[in-house]
Design a protein around this motif. Structure first.
Motif, PDB file in Angstrom:
ATOM      1  N   ASP A  39      -1.552   3.439   3.905  1.00 39.06           N
ATOM      2  CA  ASP A  39      -0.569   3.817   2.907  1.00 39.06           C
ATOM      3  C   ASP A  39       0.344   4.772   3.397  1.00 39.06           C
ATOM      4  O   ASP A  39       1.223   5.459   2.318  1.00 39.06           O
ATOM      5  CB  ASP A  39      -1.240   4.130   1.589  1.00 39.06           C
ATOM      6  CG  ASP A  39      -1.953   5.425   1.686  1.00 39.06           C
ATOM      7  OD1 ASP A  39      -2.110   5.989   3.130  1.00 39.06           O
ATOM      8  OD2 ASP A  39      -2.241   5.879   0.767  1.00 39.06           O
ATOM      9  N   GLY A  45      14.362  -2.346   8.975  1.00 39.65           N
ATOM     10  CA  GLY A  45      14.464  -3.294  10.241  1.00 39.65           C
ATOM     11  C   GLY A  45      15.345  -4.608   9.487  1.00 39.65           C
ATOM     12  O   GLY A  45      16.253  -5.159  10.337  1.00 39.65           O
ATOM     13  N   ALA A  85      13.865   5.530  -1.947  1.00 41.03           N
ATOM     14  CA  ALA A  85      14.481   6.331  -0.861  1.00 41.03           C
ATOM     15  C   ALA A  85      13.117   6.600   0.072  1.00 41.03           C
ATOM     16  O   ALA A  85      13.582   6.373   1.507  1.00 41.03           O
ATOM     17  CB  ALA A  85      15.135   7.608  -1.233  1.00 41.03           C
ATOM     18  N   PHE A  86      12.054   6.843  -0.439  1.00 41.80           N
ATOM     19  CA  PHE A  86      10.895   7.233   0.441  1.00 41.80           C
ATOM     20  C   PHE A  86       9.981   6.063   0.836  1.00 41.80           C
ATOM     21  O   PHE A  86       9.413   6.074   1.867  1.00 41.80           O
ATOM     22  CB  PHE A  86       9.836   8.299  -0.206  1.00 41.80           C
ATOM     23  CG  PHE A  86      10.524   9.848  -0.112  1.00 41.80           C
ATOM     24  CD1 PHE A  86      11.543  10.145  -0.783  1.00 41.80           C
ATOM     25  CD2 PHE A  86       9.785  10.556   0.647  1.00 41.80           C
ATOM     26  CE1 PHE A  86      11.953  11.423  -0.962  1.00 41.80           C
ATOM     27  CE2 PHE A  86      10.376  11.913   0.843  1.00 41.80           C
ATOM     28  CZ  PHE A  86      11.330  12.299  -0.043  1.00 41.80           C
ATOM     29  N   GLY A  87      10.300   4.804   0.135  1.00 43.17           N
ATOM     30  CA  GLY A  87       9.421   3.864   0.352  1.00 43.17           C
ATOM     31  C   GLY A  87      10.090   2.522   0.925  1.00 43.17           C
ATOM     32  O   GLY A  87      10.106   2.233   2.079  1.00 43.17           O
ATOM     33  N   PRO A  93      13.124   3.035   3.850  1.00 46.63           N
ATOM     34  CA  PRO A  93      12.450   3.137   5.389  1.00 46.63           C
ATOM     35  C   PRO A  93      11.641   1.772   5.649  1.00 46.63           C
ATOM     36  O   PRO A  93      11.769   1.486   6.857  1.00 46.63           O
ATOM     37  CB  PRO A  93      11.755   4.429   5.118  1.00 46.63           C
ATOM     38  CG  PRO A  93      11.592   4.919   3.874  1.00 46.63           C
ATOM     39  CD  PRO A  93      12.564   4.058   3.126  1.00 46.63           C
ATOM     40  N   LEU A  94      11.043   1.357   4.671  1.00 42.37           N
ATOM     41  CA  LEU A  94      10.136   0.144   5.203  1.00 42.37           C
ATOM     42  C   LEU A  94      10.933  -1.003   5.525  1.00 42.37           C
ATOM     43  O   LEU A  94      10.438  -2.054   6.244  1.00 42.37           O
ATOM     44  CB  LEU A  94       9.181  -0.257   4.081  1.00 42.37           C
ATOM     45  CG  LEU A  94       7.976   0.729   3.901  1.00 42.37           C
ATOM     46  CD1 LEU A  94       7.036   0.939   2.809  1.00 42.37           C
ATOM     47  CD2 LEU A  94       7.188   0.736   5.199  1.00 42.37           C
ATOM     48  N   ASP A 117       2.406   1.580  -3.459  1.00 46.75           N
ATOM     49  CA  ASP A 117       1.507   1.880  -4.486  1.00 46.75           C
ATOM     50  C   ASP A 117       0.887   3.746  -4.213  1.00 46.75           C
ATOM     51  O   ASP A 117       1.143   4.282  -5.202  1.00 46.75           O
ATOM     52  CB  ASP A 117       0.168   1.149  -4.332  1.00 46.75           C
ATOM     53  CG  ASP A 117       0.198  -0.119  -4.818  1.00 46.75           C
ATOM     54  OD1 ASP A 117       1.513  -0.159  -5.252  1.00 46.75           O
ATOM     55  OD2 ASP A 117      -0.524  -1.018  -4.398  1.00 46.75           O
ATOM     56  N   ALA A 118       1.126   4.134  -3.110  1.00 48.97           N
ATOM     57  CA  ALA A 118       0.670   5.531  -2.662  1.00 48.97           C
ATOM     58  C   ALA A 118       1.736   6.390  -3.447  1.00 48.97           C
ATOM     59  O   ALA A 118       1.480   7.311  -3.794  1.00 48.97           O
ATOM     60  CB  ALA A 118       0.546   5.593  -1.318  1.00 48.97           C
ATOM     61  N   LEU A 119       2.982   6.038  -3.228  1.00 47.76           N
ATOM     62  CA  LEU A 119       4.094   6.799  -3.814  1.00 47.76           C
ATOM     63  C   LEU A 119       4.073   6.863  -5.130  1.00 47.76           C
ATOM     64  O   LEU A 119       4.454   7.666  -5.845  1.00 47.76           O
ATOM     65  CB  LEU A 119       5.413   6.321  -2.974  1.00 47.76           C
ATOM     66  CG  LEU A 119       5.637   6.666  -1.644  1.00 47.76           C
ATOM     67  CD1 LEU A 119       6.950   5.649  -0.986  1.00 47.76           C
ATOM     68  CD2 LEU A 119       5.901   8.110  -1.423  1.00 47.76           C
ATOM     69  N   LEU A 126       9.081   6.927   8.250  1.00 55.21           N
ATOM     70  CA  LEU A 126       9.642   8.337   8.133  1.00 55.21           C
ATOM     71  C   LEU A 126       8.648   9.319   8.904  1.00 55.21           C
ATOM     72  O   LEU A 126       7.811   8.827   9.706  1.00 55.21           O
ATOM     73  CB  LEU A 126       8.973   8.634   6.416  1.00 55.21           C
ATOM     74  CG  LEU A 126       9.834   7.754   5.275  1.00 55.21           C
ATOM     75  CD1 LEU A 126       9.189   8.319   3.922  1.00 55.21           C
ATOM     76  CD2 LEU A 126      11.077   8.101   5.495  1.00 55.21           C
ATOM     77  N   ALA A 156       0.704  -1.251  -0.136  1.00 51.38           N
ATOM     78  CA  ALA A 156       0.056  -0.177  -0.006  1.00 51.38           C
ATOM     79  C   ALA A 156       0.865   1.237  -0.165  1.00 51.38           C
ATOM     80  O   ALA A 156       0.687   2.318  -0.779  1.00 51.38           O
ATOM     81  CB  ALA A 156      -1.053  -0.016   1.320  1.00 51.38           C
ATOM     82  N   PRO A 157       1.855   1.624   0.990  1.00 48.59           N
ATOM     83  CA  PRO A 157       2.655   2.744   0.885  1.00 48.59           C
ATOM     84  C   PRO A 157       3.540   2.688  -0.435  1.00 48.59           C
ATOM     85  O   PRO A 157       3.395   4.125  -1.003  1.00 48.59           O
ATOM     86  CB  PRO A 157       3.635   2.447   2.103  1.00 48.59           C
ATOM     87  CG  PRO A 157       3.088   1.371   3.049  1.00 48.59           C
ATOM     88  CD  PRO A 157       2.287   0.509   1.944  1.00 48.59           C
ATOM     89  N   TRP A 188      13.665  -7.474  16.898  1.00 48.86           N
ATOM     90  CA  TRP A 188      13.704  -8.466  15.773  1.00 48.86           C
ATOM     91  C   TRP A 188      14.243  -9.657  16.007  1.00 48.86           C
ATOM     92  O   TRP A 188      15.591  -9.705  16.671  1.00 48.86           O
ATOM     93  CB  TRP A 188      14.396  -7.943  14.609  1.00 48.86           C
ATOM     94  CG  TRP A 188      13.386  -6.936  13.969  1.00 48.86           C
ATOM     95  CD1 TRP A 188      13.380  -5.556  14.039  1.00 48.86           C
ATOM     96  CD2 TRP A 188      12.927  -7.291  12.612  1.00 48.86           C
ATOM     97  NE1 TRP A 188      12.655  -5.202  13.070  1.00 48.86           N
ATOM     98  CE2 TRP A 188      12.303  -6.035  12.310  1.00 48.86           C
ATOM     99  CE3 TRP A 188      12.602  -8.401  11.763  1.00 48.86           C
ATOM    100  CZ2 TRP A 188      11.477  -6.043  11.085  1.00 48.86           C
ATOM    101  CZ3 TRP A 188      11.885  -8.369  10.803  1.00 48.86           C
ATOM    102  CH2 TRP A 188      11.270  -7.131  10.391  1.00 48.86           C
TER     103      TRP A 188
END
Lengths: 465, 228
Positions: free
Chosen positions: B90, A389, A380-382, A385-386, A366-368, B95, A363-364, A460
């Protein structure tokens, strides 16, 4: 700089072409069979010993805490260190390799299967227990069927590792391809060395394919039985040597180091840690950019698959084999050790990083993409960071593993504690050798403990794969 | 503004059409609610508007440009003008709120600009993020970590990101499905107010017919891929 580069190219070039003559390939059949035989026999014993131990752990049989402690301790001895001990005690040849593999993988199977059994669905087991079933019945009707897919997945993974390990135990005299490879490199026969590396990559790929088939059709695992039994019979230790083995083992006690050797321990340990850290760092630096072009959600499928094949090859070549090759190209010393660890780690980390990047939620991302963002900003934005970990945890796991591996590459002249250990063995200073084994064991156990604490703190933790 | 005429979408050969002969116009500043049972084609319609789903027949025009003909850079430019808002999952948790909000600008930023922003955002960029967050009512969350936000706040951040896109239309796919009714009503009202204030076309799929009637200019019902 340019000189060094042309030298490197010339050295790499000296490995080509591989020796693919029919005569040499025919001569390789015996070492190949030995390598497969060692792995099969070692794993056969590991399953026969490890599964009952795992059942004892999971059903909390009397003494299960002691079993867990003993298996953890045994796992902290690197497989090659075990192999050196086995060569000393059992003598040169595949029997030593089988003993080392059997010990190492019994501990691994016992611990991991114990954990898998413990995580099995409790309700059916409770029902079995209520019928008054024995431990064996609970295992046969409950624990094993309940966890079979996981048992198979880990079992085939362990077999894959055993195949790689059976190559490296050969390098210290355990027989098989490893012994052949060490021989060709020490006689500077690079064409044949390359042939052996190709054979090795093919063998690991073969085990990989076997693993995929076995997960689909578990009965294939039974093939392990005849192959393992035959090689156990062929490579059985000779009876007359047994008394000698016990005698040799006794000469290792008590472990002893001279004062000057004790004084140099900190330096040896620092060297080993430097090899481990340097190798992990190099591996991560190589793997990270490569993993971005190996993730199917970031680049086209064909590109990702091609990059992954490169990872597969790097993964199939054990650190020790990279080390053997690098020793003849960059010379002995910790640099060769760190490079060897780095190249193998790059293959392992590249695959794991790419999988972590592929596993981020959709989902994130797709949003980007819906904002009209370009590919690199989406990464870099998705993706990054996701996946942060898992990326950190995989790297820490590798560092832990590389502490082990750093003691192993020491054996071939990369320095550190491993080199001191191997020299003591070669010179028959068995009391010194045992002392170094204990130091290695302490170092690895400490790094495992520290790594586990760190991973728990990061929130983790999962079984290493 | 947005003109959908006779659109048909089929997922795979032999499958029944997910959209069949759908025709709909939405003008700037108009708020249209899309209602209908699950599987009626609401999401497919929204996704076909920005070219994520390919259409098998008919045509879609956004600002007089036919979507089906766009590829690569042109398609990306269209997407910057159509802001998508989905259910609350989403945002990128690791961030900060500012970074999530300014991700709305990625479509118009060059790659070096985007990477520089992550390391060193300028005062102007921060001011833009603050303005967007003020418009959705949570300016105080500028420096927060995204995973510390509540469900309603997350949706407000998603709307702020949409505003940063400087869109001509907002496409919202069940934006309140995972919120409680009271919070959901606030978000729907916010979306409609912002669309009218800024003269944006709003197409929003919903399950709550009463909210659709109360706040939207028009309600379109989809059943089995057709406008009912």
């Amino acid at each position: 700089m340019i000189d060094a580069f042309t030298n490197l190219l010339r050295l790499v070039g000296s490995f080509f072409p591989p020796d693919l003559s029919a005569a040499y390939l025919r001569a390789l059949l015996v070492p190949i069979a030995q390598t497969i035989g060692m792995a099969a026999a070692g794993m056969l014993i590991a399953f026969v010993l490890g599964v009952p131990l795992a059942v004892a752990i999971a059903t909390r049989a009397p003494g299960h805490r002691l079993i867990v402690a003993a298996l953890s301790a045994l796992r902290a001895i690197p497989d090659l260190t075990l192999a050196i001990l086995a060569v000393v005690v059992v003598g040169l040849g595949p029997a030593a390799g089988i003993v080392a593999l059997a010990l190492f993988y019994s501990a691994m199977v016992g611990r991991v299967y114990g954990d898998l059994f413990a995580a099995a669905d409790a309700a059916p087991l409770e029902a079995l227990r209520a019928t008054g079933a024995s431990r064996i019945a609970i295992a046969a009707y409950g624990l094993i069927p309940l966890t079979l897919p996981d048992l198979l997945t880990f079992g085939t993974y362990a077999f894959e590792c055993a195949m790689r390990a059976s190559i490296i135990v050969g390098a210290v005299g355990g027989g098989g391809i490893g012994t052949e490879l060490a021989g060709t490199l020490s006689t500077l026969d690079f064409h044949r060395a390359l042939t052996l590396v190709i054979v090795l990559v093919a063998l690991v790929a073969g085990v990989d394919a076997f693993g995929i088939l076995a997960r689909r059709n578990p009965r294939l695992v039974l093939l392990l039985l005849p192959v393992g039994l035959i090689s156990l019979w062929l490579y059985r230790p000779q009876i007359f040597a047994f008394a000698h083995a016990v005698h040799t083992f006794a000469t290792m006690f008590p472990p002893h180091l001279r004062a000057s050797q004790i004084a140099s321990l900190p330096l040896l340990i620092a060297q080993t840690l430097a090899i481990a850290v340097g190798g992990t760092l190099l591996g991560a630096l190589l793997a990270f950019p490569a993993s971005l072009v190996a993730a199917r959600r970031i680049v086209p499928f064909a590109v990702a698959v091609a990059v992954r094949r490169v990872f597969d090859v790097a993964r199939a070549i054990p650190e020790l084999v990279f080390g053997l090759i690098l020793i003849v190209t960059v010379g002995i010393g910790p640099l060769a050790g760190a490079l060897a660890l780095g190249l193998h780690s790059a293959g392992v980390l590249g695959k794991l990083y790419a999988e972590s990047l592929e596993n981020v939620p959709a989902a994130p991302i797709d949003a980007l993409a819906a904002t009209g963002a370009r590919r690199l900003p989406i990464v870099a934005f998705g993706f990054l960071p996701l996946a942060l970990g898992p990326l950190v945890v995989h790297t820490l796991f590798r560092l832990e593993w590389n502490v082990r591996a750093a003691t192993v590459v020491g054996l071939i002249g990369a320095g550190g504690i491993g080199q001191a250990l191997y020299q003591a063995q070669q010179l028959f200073f068995y009391q010194q050798m045992l002392a170094y084994v204990l130091v290695t064991w302490g170092l690895v156990a400490l790094s495992d403990w520290f790594g586990e604490r760190l991973r728990l703190r990061l929130g983790w933790n999962f079984v290493a794969a | 503004m947005i003109e959908i005429s006779g659109v048909r979408v089929v997922y795979g050969p032999g499958a029944p059409p997910a959209l069949d002969d759908v025709t709909l116009q939405i003008a700037a500043g108009e708020c249209v609610a899309l209602v209908g049972p699950s599987g009626s084609g609401k999401t497919t319609l929204l996704r076909s508007l920005n070219g994520t789903v390919a259409i098998a027949g008919g045509s879609i025009h956004v600002d007089n440009v036919e979507v089906a003909q766009l590829r690569g850079r042109a398609l990306r430019r269209l997407r910057t003008r159509l802001a998508m808002i989905a259910q609350q999952h989403d945002l990128v948790d690791r961030l900060t709120v500012v970074q999530n909000v300014m991700a709305g600008a990625l479509g118009r930023w060059s790659t070096p600009h985007a990477l520089r922003f992550l390391i060193a955002p300028t005062a102007a960029e921060l001011a833009e993020a603050r303005a967007a967050l003020t418009a959705v009512g949570i300016p105080e969350k500028l420096r927060s970590r995204t995973n510390e936000l509540s469900g309603g706040q997350r949706q407000r951040v998603a709307i702020a990101r949409a505003l940063v896109q400087h869109p001509t239309a907002i496409l919202a796919d069940e934006p309140i499905a995972s919120l409680d009714p009271e919070l959901g009503e606030q978000i729907v009202r916010l979306l409609c107010d912002l669309a009218r204030e800024r003269n944006l076309a709003l197409l929003c799929s919903l399950h709550q017919v009463e909210f659709a009637r109360r706040y939207f200019d028009r309600v379109v019902a989809l059943v089995g891929g057709r406008v009912a």
